[in-house]
Design a protein around this motif. Sequence first.
Motif, PDB file in Angstrom:
ATOM      1  N   PHE A  40      71.789  60.806  55.065  1.00 29.15           N
ATOM      2  CA  PHE A  40      72.033  60.538  56.474  1.00 29.15           C
ATOM      3  C   PHE A  40      73.523  60.493  56.735  1.00 29.15           C
ATOM      4  O   PHE A  40      74.269  59.869  55.985  1.00 29.15           O
ATOM      5  CB  PHE A  40      71.428  59.194  56.883  1.00 29.15           C
ATOM      6  CG  PHE A  40      69.941  59.120  56.675  1.00 29.15           C
ATOM      7  CD1 PHE A  40      69.074  59.634  57.615  1.00 29.15           C
ATOM      8  CD2 PHE A  40      69.422  58.550  55.527  1.00 29.15           C
ATOM      9  CE1 PHE A  40      67.709  59.570  57.426  1.00 29.15           C
ATOM     10  CE2 PHE A  40      68.057  58.475  55.332  1.00 29.15           C
ATOM     11  CZ  PHE A  40      67.198  58.991  56.279  1.00 29.15           C
TER      12      PHE A  40
ATOM     13  N   TYR B 220      76.318  59.170  59.491  1.00 30.12           N
ATOM     14  CA  TYR B 220      76.410  58.229  60.598  1.00 30.12           C
ATOM     15  C   TYR B 220      77.870  58.026  60.950  1.00 30.12           C
ATOM     16  O   TYR B 220      78.765  58.300  60.152  1.00 30.12           O
ATOM     17  CB  TYR B 220      75.729  56.891  60.263  1.00 30.12           C
ATOM     18  CG  TYR B 220      76.329  56.174  59.084  1.00 30.12           C
ATOM     19  CD1 TYR B 220      77.371  55.270  59.249  1.00 30.12           C
ATOM     20  CD2 TYR B 220      75.871  56.408  57.796  1.00 30.12           C
ATOM     21  CE1 TYR B 220      77.931  54.616  58.167  1.00 30.12           C
ATOM     22  CE2 TYR B 220      76.421  55.757  56.706  1.00 30.12           C
ATOM     23  CZ  TYR B 220      77.449  54.857  56.900  1.00 30.12           C
ATOM     24  OH  TYR B 220      77.998  54.218  55.824  1.00 30.12           O
TER      25      TYR B 220
ATOM     26  N   SER C 196      74.966  58.414  53.735  1.00 27.57           N
ATOM     27  CA  SER C 196      74.149  57.518  52.932  1.00 27.57           C
ATOM     28  C   SER C 196      72.978  58.328  52.429  1.00 27.57           C
ATOM     29  O   SER C 196      72.330  59.036  53.194  1.00 27.57           O
ATOM     30  CB  SER C 196      73.644  56.339  53.767  1.00 27.57           C
ATOM     31  OG  SER C 196      72.756  55.570  52.986  1.00 27.57           O
TER      32      SER C 196
ATOM     33  N   SER D 210      67.036  51.934  57.668  1.00 28.37           N
ATOM     34  CA  SER D 210      67.915  51.379  58.693  1.00 28.37           C
ATOM     35  C   SER D 210      69.228  50.913  58.065  1.00 28.37           C
ATOM     36  O   SER D 210      69.338  50.744  56.859  1.00 28.37           O
ATOM     37  CB  SER D 210      67.243  50.230  59.446  1.00 28.37           C
ATOM     38  OG  SER D 210      67.089  49.105  58.609  1.00 28.37           O
TER      39      SER D 210
ATOM     40  N   LEU E  90      67.762  55.009  60.564  1.00 28.09           N
ATOM     41  CA  LEU E  90      68.195  56.258  59.945  1.00 28.09           C
ATOM     42  C   LEU E  90      66.984  57.186  60.036  1.00 28.09           C
ATOM     43  O   LEU E  90      65.948  56.925  59.433  1.00 28.09           O
ATOM     44  CB  LEU E  90      68.616  56.021  58.495  1.00 28.09           C
ATOM     45  CG  LEU E  90      69.804  55.073  58.315  1.00 28.09           C
ATOM     46  CD1 LEU E  90      70.017  54.763  56.841  1.00 28.09           C
ATOM     47  CD2 LEU E  90      71.058  55.660  58.925  1.00 28.09           C
TER      48      LEU E  90
END
Length: 139
Positions: free
Chosen positions: A4, A6, A94, A101, A130
């Motif tokens: 992920f 972010y 990540s 999350s 996520l």
Amino acid sequence: MATFAYSIRLALVAPGEEGHLPAAQRGFETAQLHTRHWVLRQADGGADQVHGKGVVGNFPLLREGGWRDDKQRHSGRIGQGEWCEGVFVYQSLSGRGSSISFEGSIDFVPGSLEAPAGEEFAVAVPRFPLLVGADEYLF
């Protein structure tokens, strides 16, 4: 296992924006990022905890309307960077386990790390999901 990307945006709330407090009322002109604590929640109920100084070697010094790009040098010392306009954006990836999350907190020093102007304070990063294949982005 998914990876992920972010981003977290950091700024002092500017005049005219909701939640703005004048420097005299909040007690400082600038605030510098010191440490962070992340919690990545897993689908199985577990959680990975991440504690550390700065974010990816960055220690932005926030002021109304902008930030100074302070970074950790190879020596381990934090060097003063250039002043930038707008919002500091922290971006990372990540991909450990099955995170669903992300949440945590960021600790700031009023003034600067070199010249503190008060007690360190924490700013919460509320939990956000996520998602894989999401149609919208949270900024």
